[in-house]
Design an enzyme around this catalytic site. Structure first.
Site, PDB file in Angstrom:
ATOM      1  N   SER A 149     -31.146 -26.376  36.116  1.00 48.41           N
ATOM      2  CA  SER A 149     -32.310 -27.053  36.347  1.00 48.41           C
ATOM      3  C   SER A 149     -33.409 -26.574  37.183  1.00 48.41           C
ATOM      4  O   SER A 149     -33.959 -25.665  37.100  1.00 48.41           O
ATOM      5  CB  SER A 149     -31.883 -28.644  36.740  1.00 48.41           C
ATOM      6  OG  SER A 149     -32.928 -29.618  36.607  1.00 48.41           O
ATOM      7  N   GLU A 253     -34.025 -24.828  27.975  1.00 44.17           N
ATOM      8  CA  GLU A 253     -33.470 -26.344  27.837  1.00 44.17           C
ATOM      9  C   GLU A 253     -34.569 -27.173  28.639  1.00 44.17           C
ATOM     10  O   GLU A 253     -35.188 -26.767  29.306  1.00 44.17           O
ATOM     11  CB  GLU A 253     -32.217 -26.393  28.290  1.00 44.17           C
ATOM     12  CG  GLU A 253     -31.835 -26.086  29.749  1.00 44.17           C
ATOM     13  CD  GLU A 253     -32.152 -27.173  30.879  1.00 44.17           C
ATOM     14  OE1 GLU A 253     -31.728 -28.306  30.394  1.00 44.17           O
ATOM     15  OE2 GLU A 253     -32.623 -26.814  32.037  1.00 44.17           O
ATOM     16  N   HIS A 323     -28.863 -30.081  30.368  1.00 42.45           N
ATOM     17  CA  HIS A 323     -28.356 -31.105  30.949  1.00 42.45           C
ATOM     18  C   HIS A 323     -27.250 -31.937  29.943  1.00 42.45           C
ATOM     19  O   HIS A 323     -27.612 -33.040  29.454  1.00 42.45           O
ATOM     20  CB  HIS A 323     -29.462 -32.057  31.191  1.00 42.45           C
ATOM     21  CG  HIS A 323     -30.421 -31.506  32.387  1.00 42.45           C
ATOM     22  ND1 HIS A 323     -31.166 -30.454  32.320  1.00 42.45           N
ATOM     23  CD2 HIS A 323     -30.717 -31.713  33.769  1.00 42.45           C
ATOM     24  CE1 HIS A 323     -31.778 -30.212  33.341  1.00 42.45           C
ATOM     25  NE2 HIS A 323     -31.650 -30.972  34.222  1.00 42.45           N
TER      26      HIS A 323
END
Length: 353
Positions: A149, A253, A323
């Site tokens: 992230s 992502e 995630h």
């Protein structure tokens, strides 16, 4: 709270043709942007009894139990766990001032008794500490770094500035069950050349219904793996911390972004010329990436085809990272082979020394 929800509330040119051996990678000189394959320098593999230091380089940890759960998860894996000085810190929505968070990262790398640096969580804030990191010291103290992230900016910056390989995978406070634990053992402890391949969920169906992949462009490609979270990576555009994507395998992502925002980020990468010359692309999960309001929307697949199809390089989407609960561990800065038809990503040699 995921990265996007938190924020709301407040390729050279061609496929690489040679692959360095694991021993050569381990002893490779400092990475130079644009030089050959650009393979990263490998950190030392971990073993039970080693010491890991947990840091919070981005958002504040709002529930102290999250830190304790992270600590206990790594103790269950067999490690001695230390906590960074400011892991419980709070400065607005950050886990301490920029100086404090950078200091925790610098100290973790400088301490010879620490074998790995684990991010407790992501959120936002790593970009702010990039100018404050001691890259010469970190280069001399290469060790395992794990997170994802917002940690995307930290991993790619360290690859650009020091050439080190780091690991895009679960944060300390992620869902550590059998899958994640085995991934950690295979990649970071045993140094296996793993292959990312989506597995079939426990469904009583005749065919795979979830975890499906889509091939955008057929073919195979080899190259150094870079990237991570699309939003965070795009935020590095125009900075000295953005990796050279030419000849690289780009992984992306995202989470909690409307589809038009995914379009916007890919457009920025395209307009900046960063998509030209990539060796291949693998897009993981775009979790909770919905159309949003307005008069209508493209589908996510249509957006992917708009930007990726014209590149003509091997590309597939829906890979099992991002995630999600079972998040494959992938080494940023290490050589991989992407097979867009088989929907696999294989590590070429050990990612640890």
């Amino acid at each position: 709270m995921d990265r996007r929800s938190f924020m709301k509330t407040l390729a050279a040119g061609a496929v690489a043709t040679s692959v360095l051996s694991p021993s050569a990678l381990a002893n490779a000189p400092l990475f130079q942007q644009g030089s050959g394959l650009g393979a990263g320098r490998l950190p030392k593999r971990l073993k039970k009894g080693d010491t890991v230091r947990m840091v919070a380089p981005a958002s504040a940890v709002l529930d102290r139990h999250h830190v304790l759960i992270a600590k206990e998860s790594f103790e269950a894996l067999g490690f001695n766990v230390e906590l960074g000085e400011h892991v419980f810190g709070r400065h607005g929505y950050l886990s301490g001032t920029d100086q404090q968070r950078a200091e925790d990262v610098n100290k973790a790398f400088a301490d010879d008794s620490v074998d790995a640096v684990i991010a407790v969580r992501g959120g936002w804030g790593c970009n702010r500490i990039l100018p404050l990191l001691d890259y010469d010291m970190i280069r001399a103290n290469n060790k395992v770094l794990l997170g994802y992230s917002d940690i995307t900016s930290l991993m790619n910056a360290l690859y650009v500035k020091t050439g080190m390989v780091s690991f895009h995978g679960p944060n300390g406070f992620s869902y550590w069950a059998d899958f994640q634990a085995q991934q950690f053992r295979d990649v970071i402890m045993d140094g296996k050349s793993t292959t990312m391949r989506n597995y079939k969920e426990k469904e009583e169906t005749l065919t795979m219904m979830s975890n499906r992949t889509t091939t955008v462009n057929s073919g195979t490609a080899q190259g150094v793996l870079v990237g991570g979270n699309l939003t965070v990576l795009t935020s590095l555009c125009g900075t000295p911390y953005f990796p050279d994507l030419k000849g690289k395998v780009l992984m992306l992502e995202d989470v909690g972004e409307n589809i038009y925002r995914i379009d916007r980020f890919l457009s920025q990468l395209q307009l900046a010329g960063h998509l030209e010359g990539v060796a291949g692309i693998v897009f993981g999960h775009c979790t909770e990436c919905d159309p949003g309001g307005g008069f209508g929307s493209f589908t996510l697949h249509e957006v992917f085809e708009h930007y990726f199809k014209p590149l003509g390089v091997p590309t597939y989407t829906g890979a099992q990272f991002g995630h999600i609960r079972d998040n494959h561990i992938l080494p940023v800065g290490h050589v991989v082979e992407l097979d867009a038809d088989a929907a696999t990503l294989k590590l070429l040699g050990s990612a640890v020394a």
